[in-house]
Structures are given as C-alpha cells and as structure tokens.
Write a protein that holds these residues in place. Sequence first.
Motif, PDB file in Angstrom:
ATOM      1  N   THR A   1       6.469 -24.171 -24.342  1.00  7.83           N
ATOM      2  CA  THR A   1       6.176 -24.086 -22.876  1.00  7.83           C
ATOM      3  C   THR A   1       5.717 -22.817 -22.499  1.00  7.83           C
ATOM      4  O   THR A   1       4.831 -22.559 -21.501  1.00  7.83           O
ATOM      5  CB  THR A   1       7.605 -24.559 -22.072  1.00  7.83           C
ATOM      6  OG1 THR A   1       7.910 -25.839 -22.362  1.00  7.83           O
ATOM      7  CG2 THR A   1       7.195 -24.443 -20.495  1.00  7.83           C
TER       8      THR A   1
ATOM      9  N   PHE B   1       8.079 -27.633  -8.352  1.00  4.27           N
ATOM     10  CA  PHE B   1       7.059 -26.827  -9.198  1.00  4.27           C
ATOM     11  C   PHE B   1       6.486 -25.412  -8.867  1.00  4.27           C
ATOM     12  O   PHE B   1       5.941 -24.775  -9.501  1.00  4.27           O
ATOM     13  CB  PHE B   1       6.001 -27.783  -9.540  1.00  4.27           C
ATOM     14  CG  PHE B   1       6.394 -29.022 -10.677  1.00  4.27           C
ATOM     15  CD1 PHE B   1       6.731 -28.578 -11.867  1.00  4.27           C
ATOM     16  CD2 PHE B   1       6.789 -30.075 -10.074  1.00  4.27           C
ATOM     17  CE1 PHE B   1       7.147 -29.794 -12.872  1.00  4.27           C
ATOM     18  CE2 PHE B   1       7.042 -31.117 -10.929  1.00  4.27           C
ATOM     19  CZ  PHE B   1       7.305 -30.950 -12.234  1.00  4.27           C
TER      20      PHE B   1
ATOM     21  N   LYS C   1      10.559 -33.067 -11.277  1.00  2.30           N
ATOM     22  CA  LYS C   1       9.953 -34.023 -10.365  1.00  2.30           C
ATOM     23  C   LYS C   1      11.098 -34.979  -9.878  1.00  2.30           C
ATOM     24  O   LYS C   1      10.863 -35.266  -8.665  1.00  2.30           O
ATOM     25  CB  LYS C   1       8.795 -34.608 -11.263  1.00  2.30           C
ATOM     26  CG  LYS C   1       8.130 -35.674 -10.476  1.00  2.30           C
ATOM     27  CD  LYS C   1       7.679 -35.258  -9.117  1.00  2.30           C
ATOM     28  CE  LYS C   1       6.709 -36.281  -8.437  1.00  2.30           C
ATOM     29  NZ  LYS C   1       7.488 -37.427  -7.849  1.00  2.30           N
TER      30      LYS C   1
ATOM     31  N   PRO D   1       3.632 -23.499 -11.856  1.00  2.00           N
ATOM     32  CA  PRO D   1       4.574 -24.720 -12.317  1.00  2.00           C
ATOM     33  C   PRO D   1       5.182 -24.650 -13.664  1.00  2.00           C
ATOM     34  O   PRO D   1       6.537 -25.152 -14.052  1.00  2.00           O
ATOM     35  CB  PRO D   1       3.343 -25.663 -12.063  1.00  2.00           C
ATOM     36  CG  PRO D   1       2.625 -25.237 -11.039  1.00  2.00           C
ATOM     37  CD  PRO D   1       2.641 -23.730 -11.537  1.00  2.00           C
ATOM     38  N   LEU D   2       4.458 -24.028 -14.865  1.00  2.00           N
ATOM     39  CA  LEU D   2       4.951 -24.108 -16.059  1.00  2.00           C
ATOM     40  C   LEU D   2       5.980 -23.030 -16.019  1.00  2.00           C
ATOM     41  O   LEU D   2       6.800 -23.228 -16.891  1.00  2.00           O
ATOM     42  CB  LEU D   2       3.830 -23.763 -16.997  1.00  2.00           C
ATOM     43  CG  LEU D   2       2.933 -24.795 -17.180  1.00  2.00           C
ATOM     44  CD1 LEU D   2       1.453 -24.361 -17.890  1.00  2.00           C
ATOM     45  CD2 LEU D   2       3.450 -25.988 -18.083  1.00  2.00           C
TER      46      LEU D   2
ATOM     47  N   VAL E   1       9.145 -24.554 -15.396  1.00  2.00           N
ATOM     48  CA  VAL E   1       9.689 -25.462 -16.423  1.00  2.00           C
ATOM     49  C   VAL E   1      10.319 -24.583 -17.537  1.00  2.00           C
ATOM     50  O   VAL E   1      11.406 -24.618 -17.728  1.00  2.00           O
ATOM     51  CB  VAL E   1       8.606 -26.287 -17.048  1.00  2.00           C
ATOM     52  CG1 VAL E   1       9.071 -26.968 -18.441  1.00  2.00           C
ATOM     53  CG2 VAL E   1       8.072 -27.247 -16.118  1.00  2.00           C
TER      54      VAL E   1
ATOM     55  N   ALA F   1       9.936 -31.263 -17.125  1.00  2.00           N
ATOM     56  CA  ALA F   1       8.877 -31.557 -15.930  1.00  2.00           C
ATOM     57  C   ALA F   1       9.409 -32.713 -15.409  1.00  2.00           C
ATOM     58  O   ALA F   1       9.342 -32.596 -13.837  1.00  2.00           O
ATOM     59  CB  ALA F   1       7.503 -31.382 -16.717  1.00  2.00           C
TER      60      ALA F   1
END
Length: 309
Positions: free
Chosen positions: A180, A272, A264, A231-232, A235, A260
């Motif tokens: 990731t 995110f 969500k 967003p990453l 995560v 992820a």
Amino acid sequence: MAPPEDVSEQEFDYEALPANYGLGPSMLAGAFAGIAEHSVMYPVDLMKTRMQILHPSSGGLYTGISNAFSTIYRAEGLATLWKGVSSVIIGAGPAHAVYFGTYEVVKELAGGNVDDGHHPVAAALSGSAATIASDALMNPFDVIKQRMQVHGSVHKSIAQCAKTLYRTEGLQAFYVSYPTTLCMTVPFTATQFVAYESISKIMNPKSQYDPMTHCIAGGLAGAVAAGLTTPLDVVKTLLQTRGLAKNEEIRSAKGLFNAAAIIKRQFGWAGFVRGMRPRIIATMPSTAICWTSYEMAKAYFKNNQKSME
C-alpha cells in the motif's frame, strides 16, 4: 589565454553532477535532507496520524487540526507531539540517502542529465525507483513511528516497540503496509518529481542554485502530490495501526483492497480524506525543507570539490 568558460555549462554543471562527483555526496545530501524534513514537521505528522486512525480507542476521530492539537496538549502534554520522533530520525537518514542516491543514478541512466532541457519522464522514473528502494528500508521505522504516535501508546523506545510488535504480530507486521505504501508513494513521488522539476524550470530556467526556487517548487510539488494520495495514506495508516484497534474487522485487515473496503463500509467515502488538511500542511513545508536542504548540501559538496581541484 584560455577561452572564457561557457555560462550555460556552469549552470548545467550544478544540476547534472559530473561522472567523478561520486554517489557518496548525493547520499549524504539526501540523509541531511531527510532528517531535516521529518524532524521539523513531526508534530503535524503526529496529528495527521491521530486524525486518520479510525478507531476511537486509539485516539482517532478528531474533528480538525486545532481540535487535535488542543486535545493532545490538554490531555497528554506538549511533549507528546514529539513521541516517536527518534524512529523517524534513525530511519530517515539512511532511507533518504538511498532515496536521493537512487534518484541521481536512475536520472543519469534515464537521460535526465543529457542537456539542460525538461525531462519529465526521466524525473518520474527516477522518483519512482528512488521511493521503491527507500521505502523498503523506511517502512518498518514508519510502522514503529505510528505505533508510538497513537493515543495511549505504552511504547517508550524504538527497541521496545519493535520487540513487542515482532512478538505479538510477527515480522509481517513491519511490511503488511509496504504494498500500500508503494501504491501511494510511487505516484506521490513521480508526481512530486515531475511537478518539482517543471516548476523549477519555469521559475529558474537557467537551472542556477537558487534556494527560493527550490523551496517554493518543493512546497508546491509536495502539496499537489499529498492531496492526490491522501486516500491511500489513510489505508496505510489503518494497516499500520490495525493491531491497536478493538474493532475485530479492522484488526483483521489483510491488505490494500480489504482495508479500503473496511473504510468504505464503516466510514463512507469521507473516511478516505481524513487527515488531508494536516497532510498537505505537513507535506508542503517538509518537501520544501527536503528539496532546499538537498540542493544546498549538493551545492556545498560541489563547491567543496571545485575548491580541492
């Protein structure tokens, strides 16, 4: 009488290091840049981590930067903002040495130093290669850092945190977030390097050593890349702090897509973008400091070499 030295050659000489320059100075310059970058901006990075953690038992779900700062200051004291900084300092030096060393080597191989033109592909390629190499070294230190940053962390030192993490979660805990991390840092770095070199060419077309240009270009490039990859980063934070969550689904997160899906499902799309503002606020000055420090150190070594010739 010898003909006057061509000015364009002097200017190009700074950006494209000569063959006899050696890899060592680039790595030393990178190590200096990394330590300066992470040390100065560490408190903001800690607040970003706290805001991204999605399980309240570990001090997550702050409403904003000011709320995070006031809550941490009131409940834990100002010194908490620096908890875990030793992990970053120890890891950032070698990791950034590898980072900028790889960057210079790949940039040369990719033709980024052929002339004083614009080479966005070479910049993106060299940046991507640099981050793959450096993250392999830095990822365990980043995991330790975030474990020490969370609210209520019992870890007092890097060694104690590493031993506990290895004993309770195994070696994979140090690298579960590595794929990731690469999914985030490769586009982040590629975007940052292309933006940095593009902005630098616009602001400083003669490619002269100019701290103001390096600072502004570095800051703007970092802000763009940070916003796009938040967003990453959320995560990654979930994966690196999963062992501290009381929520069983978060504790059992396996990788990028599973984490992820959990975000969500439990927090919606808004989950995110948690921590985007402090991430950008931290990244702008940190990349500005990083690039300015690196270019300054590189110029110092270059001038020092000339004086010895």
